[in-house]
Design an enzyme around this catalytic site. Structure first.
Site, short mmCIF file in Angstrom:
data_model
loop_
_atom_site.label_atom_id
_atom_site.label_comp_id
_atom_site.label_asym_id
_atom_site.label_seq_id
_atom_site.Cartn_x
_atom_site.Cartn_y
_atom_site.Cartn_z
N ASN A 11 0.87 -1.18 0.00
CA ASN A 11 0.00 0.00 0.00
C ASN A 11 0.90 1.23 0.00
OD1 ASN A 11 -1.80 2.04 0.44
ND2 ASN A 11 -2.47 1.34 2.47
N TRP A 12 0.99 1.87 -1.14
CA TRP A 12 1.91 3.02 -1.26
C TRP A 12 1.33 4.29 -0.67
CZ3 TRP A 12 3.77 2.55 -7.08
CH2 TRP A 12 4.37 1.30 -7.26
N HIS A 96 -9.63 1.15 5.27
CA HIS A 96 -8.31 1.34 5.89
C HIS A 96 -8.47 2.31 7.06
CE1 HIS A 96 -4.16 2.60 6.45
NE2 HIS A 96 -3.82 1.48 5.83
N GLU A 168 -5.24 -4.73 10.87
CA GLU A 168 -4.24 -3.67 10.98
C GLU A 168 -4.50 -2.86 12.24
OE1 GLU A 168 -2.18 -2.51 7.10
OE2 GLU A 168 -3.94 -1.24 7.30
N GLY A 174 2.53 2.65 10.70
CA GLY A 174 3.47 3.75 10.49
C GLY A 174 4.17 4.21 11.76
N SER A 214 3.54 -1.69 10.36
CA SER A 214 5.00 -1.61 10.55
C SER A 214 5.74 -2.91 10.19
CB SER A 214 5.34 -1.18 11.98
OG SER A 214 4.85 0.12 12.23
N GLY A 235 2.96 -1.03 4.33
CA GLY A 235 2.98 0.38 3.96
C GLY A 235 4.40 0.84 3.68
N GLY A 236 5.04 1.42 4.68
CA GLY A 236 6.36 2.02 4.52
C GLY A 236 7.38 1.12 3.82
P1 13P Z 1 3.02 0.64 7.65
O1 13P Z 1 3.57 -0.65 7.13
O2 13P Z 1 3.75 1.85 7.12
O3 13P Z 1 2.88 0.63 9.14
O4 13P Z 1 1.53 0.78 7.06
C1 13P Z 1 0.67 -0.27 7.20
C2 13P Z 1 -0.54 0.01 6.41
O5 13P Z 1 -1.31 0.88 6.75
C3 13P Z 1 -0.77 -0.76 5.20
O6 13P Z 1 -2.06 -0.56 4.73
#
Ligand code: 13P
Length: 257
Positions: A11-12, A96, A168, A174, A214, A235-236
């Site tokens: 997920n960018w 989300h 999540e 994040g 994360s 995400g990251g």
């Molecule tokens: P992170 O991996 O940056 O914590 O984000 C997770 C996320 O929200 C994926 O949808």
């Protein structure tokens, strides 16, 4: 029943413009091997979906929208509908926590979006998870329960096999604070218990449950080995080629860096 494919979704979020996305996908394509037991899904900005779709080999990558609007068309300035995404994406991330908390999406919106995705042949990745406060007062499982009830309200027993659930925890997104594998396992089991209750055991076995929050190249293997977890929503760590490629490689049974 065929073994469940591991699902790795990048997920960018609101990162990379169309040009950056194209360069990124080009580099990623060199690093990600195609395996029958893994599905790698990219969720770039809406703008990049069309150009990226022309660039990718669908055996290597599938596409996901990060959101969608539930009406198929009409006077909804600024929105993008599932009908417009039909044929372009295989998946859509729905509910989300950033949509729930920043943009105030409620269960009603989320359930309508789940329906719109299904109606348009798009697999919804329905996200659920508790905030730090909800966790601190012991409401983790209640929140998951309520969000599942809310999001799945109109989903039939034929449709449930076309849905993916992502756990999540909001406090882990994040923040660099990952949930313990035991937390992910507890959530995945609770999700399956509820699916069993609503749709029966076969549906619960078949449904794919992801963990997100994360995840890094170092923690991916642990989550992937966690009972009940069929993949990751990243995400990251999906924003750099080496880390996302390493995470995808971890998902392939037997392949180790
Ligand atoms: P992170 O991996 O940056 O914590 O984000 C997770 C996320 O929200 C994926 O949808």
């Amino acid at each position: 029943m065929a073994p469940v494919k591991k699902l790795i979704v990048g997920n960018w979020k609101m990162n990379m413009n169309v040009h950056d996305a194209s360069i990124f996908v080009h580099k990623l394509a060199d690093e990600i091997k195609v395996h029958r037991d893994v599905e790698v899904v990219l969720a770039p900005t809406f703008l990049a979906l069309q150009p990226v779709s022309l660039q990718i080999d669908r055996r290597q990558f599938k596409l996901a929208a990060q959101n969608l609007y539930w009406r198929d068309n009409g006077a909804f300035t600024g929105e993008v509908s599932a009908a417009q995404l039909r044929g372009l994406v295989e998946y859509a991330i729905i509910g989300h926590s950033e949509r729930r908390h920043i943009f105030r999406e409620h269960d009603k919106d989320i359930r309508n979006k789940v329906q719109a995705a299904l109606r348009n042949n798009i697999v919804p990745i329905l996200c659920v998870g508790e905030t730090a406060h909800e966790r601190s007062v012991g409401e983790m499982l209640e929140v998951i329960h309520d969000q599942l009830i809310g999001g799945l309200a109109n989903v039939t027993s034929e449709e449930i096999s076309r849905i993916v659930i992502a756990y999540e925890p909001v406090w882990a997104i994040g923040t660099g604070k990952n949930a313990l594998p035991e937390d992910a396992e507890k959530a995945a089991r609770a999700i399956r218990r509820q699916i069993t209750h609503l749709y029966g055991e076969a549906a619960a076995k078949e449904i794919r449950v992801l963990y997100g929050g994360s995840v890094t190249a170092d923690s991916a293997a642990t989550y992937l080995a966690t009972g009940g977890v069929d993949g990751l929503l990243v995400g990251g760590a999906s924003l750099t080629v080496p880390s996302f490629a390493a995470i995808a490689a971890e998902a392939h049974t037997g392949e180790k860096r």
